[in-house]
Scaffold this active site. Structure first.
Site, PDB file in Angstrom:
ATOM      1  N   PHE A 283       0.848  -1.195   0.000  1.00 28.21           N
ATOM      2  CA  PHE A 283       0.000   0.000   0.000  1.00 28.21           C
ATOM      3  C   PHE A 283       0.882   1.243   0.000  1.00 28.21           C
ATOM      4  O   PHE A 283       1.726   1.421   0.892  1.00 28.21           O
ATOM      5  CB  PHE A 283      -0.918  -0.008   1.225  1.00 28.21           C
ATOM      6  CG  PHE A 283      -1.879  -1.163   1.235  1.00 28.21           C
ATOM      7  CD1 PHE A 283      -3.160  -1.027   0.709  1.00 28.21           C
ATOM      8  CD2 PHE A 283      -1.507  -2.404   1.744  1.00 28.21           C
ATOM      9  CE1 PHE A 283      -4.054  -2.093   0.698  1.00 28.21           C
ATOM     10  CE2 PHE A 283      -2.387  -3.483   1.744  1.00 28.21           C
ATOM     11  CZ  PHE A 283      -3.665  -3.327   1.219  1.00 28.21           C
TER      12      PHE A 283
ATOM     13  N   VAL B 126       2.284  -1.805   4.487  1.00 29.67           N
ATOM     14  CA  VAL B 126       2.007  -0.386   4.332  1.00 29.67           C
ATOM     15  C   VAL B 126       3.339   0.358   4.352  1.00 29.67           C
ATOM     16  O   VAL B 126       4.166   0.129   5.233  1.00 29.67           O
ATOM     17  CB  VAL B 126       1.115   0.093   5.499  1.00 29.67           C
ATOM     18  CG1 VAL B 126       0.822   1.572   5.390  1.00 29.67           C
ATOM     19  CG2 VAL B 126      -0.166  -0.717   5.561  1.00 29.67           C
ATOM     20  N   CYS B 127       3.548   1.231   3.380  1.00 24.80           N
ATOM     21  CA  CYS B 127       4.820   1.973   3.317  1.00 24.80           C
ATOM     22  C   CYS B 127       4.940   2.925   4.503  1.00 24.80           C
ATOM     23  O   CYS B 127       4.054   3.750   4.745  1.00 24.80           O
ATOM     24  CB  CYS B 127       4.912   2.763   2.019  1.00 24.80           C
ATOM     25  SG  CYS B 127       6.281   3.958   2.044  1.00 24.80           S
ATOM     26  N   VAL B 128       6.062   2.841   5.213  1.00 26.56           N
ATOM     27  CA  VAL B 128       6.234   3.617   6.439  1.00 26.56           C
ATOM     28  C   VAL B 128       6.263   5.127   6.179  1.00 26.56           C
ATOM     29  O   VAL B 128       5.604   5.895   6.886  1.00 26.56           O
ATOM     30  CB  VAL B 128       7.478   3.148   7.234  1.00 26.56           C
ATOM     31  CG1 VAL B 128       8.763   3.328   6.440  1.00 26.56           C
ATOM     32  CG2 VAL B 128       7.586   3.897   8.561  1.00 26.56           C
TER      33      VAL B 128
ATOM     34  N   ALA C 273       2.865   6.304   5.175  1.00 30.30           N
ATOM     35  CA  ALA C 273       1.943   6.137   6.297  1.00 30.30           C
ATOM     36  C   ALA C 273       2.123   7.250   7.331  1.00 30.30           C
ATOM     37  O   ALA C 273       1.154   7.862   7.774  1.00 30.30           O
ATOM     38  CB  ALA C 273       2.144   4.769   6.941  1.00 30.30           C
TER      39      ALA C 273
END
Lengths: 119, 135
Positions: free
Chosen positions: A39, A77-79, A82
């Site tokens: 994501f 999920v991409c940090v 995010a």
């Protein structure tokens, strides 16, 4: 076949996550594997467990959590994306995890096909 | 520099676990975050020693425009990063000819050296890739 999936748009505003979900279900039904769903951009909002759509609508976040639980799919999920958008561990829905962009590149390397859903 | 480099090179890539990644940049640099976050993926892919190519088309060609000034809008001007790509061994940058022309631009208006290709040539370039990610 081993598929990787990239989702670049958030839920409800955009149909990308719904289409990706339908694609993943269809692929699994045909006996394919989903190596990982990544994501990115506003797509990170799909991981927000505080999401609460009206009763008569689908719950995009829950759909992913359930599919991941049933089939052991890695939801990443991409940090950086995010944190920009206030998506943190404490509001992650079940089965989602936060990690780096390297996981997207690795998905490209490991999967037979990377399918992108976005604008 | 052609990506269609024959069977021997393809075998070598397989041994080294290298794939051909093409990043397609289609959106204006500001207004949405796609261009900025696309660049972040490009830099990470270089860290994984992959065979990386960038294509700019549609409003994406404006990402490379010289002399971007964002101070008044409060946006971060990230265009200098494109000039740093060379340092990450990302040197295959292609721009679509038609997109430049429609916007009254030429390669001289851009802040990095690029190769200008027609729509058809870009199609052929896409055909040669393992992974195509469009932002």
């Amino acid at each position: 076949m081993k598929f990787g999936i990239l989702i670049n748009e958030g839920p409800y505003q955009h149909q990308a996550s719904d289409s990706a979900y339908q694609f993943a279900k269809a692929a699994l039904a045909k006996g394919h594997q989903i190596y990982r769903v990544f994501f990115y951009h506003d797509g990170v909002n799909n991981a927000n467990r505080l999401t609460e759509p009206p009763q008569d609508d689908r719950n995009v976040t829950q759909q992913w959590s359930q599919l991941a639980a049933e089939h052991g799919i890695d939801l990443v999920v991409c940090v950086a994306a995010a944190l920009r958008r206030g998506i943190k561990d404490e509001i992650l829905a079940p089965r989602f995890r936060i990690s780096g962009l390297g996981q997207l590149v690795e998905t490209g390397i490991q999967a037979d096909r990377l399918v992108v859903f976005g604008d | 520099m052609s990506a269609d480099d024959g069977a021997e090179a393809a075998n070598e890539r397989t041994e080294r676990n290298v794939k051909r990644f093409l990043f397609v940049n289609r959106k204006a640099p500001y207004g949405t975050i796609y261009a900025l976050e696309a660049l972040e993926v490009v830099l990470i892919s270089a860290a994984f020693d992959q065979d990386v190519t960038l294509v700019f088309l549609d409003d994406g060609v404006c990402q490379l425009k010289k002399g971007q000034q964002t101070k008044e809008t409060g946006m971060k001007n990230f265009s200098p990063t494109y000039r740093a790509l060379e340092g990450y061994d990302i040197e295959k940058l292609y721009v679509e000819k038609e997109s430049l022309e429609h916007r009254g631009l030429t390669a001289d208006d851009l802040l990095v050296p690029v190769k200008v290709l027609t729509t058809e040539e870009i199609g052929a370039l896409m055909d040669q890739q393992d992974i195509v990610i469009s932002f």
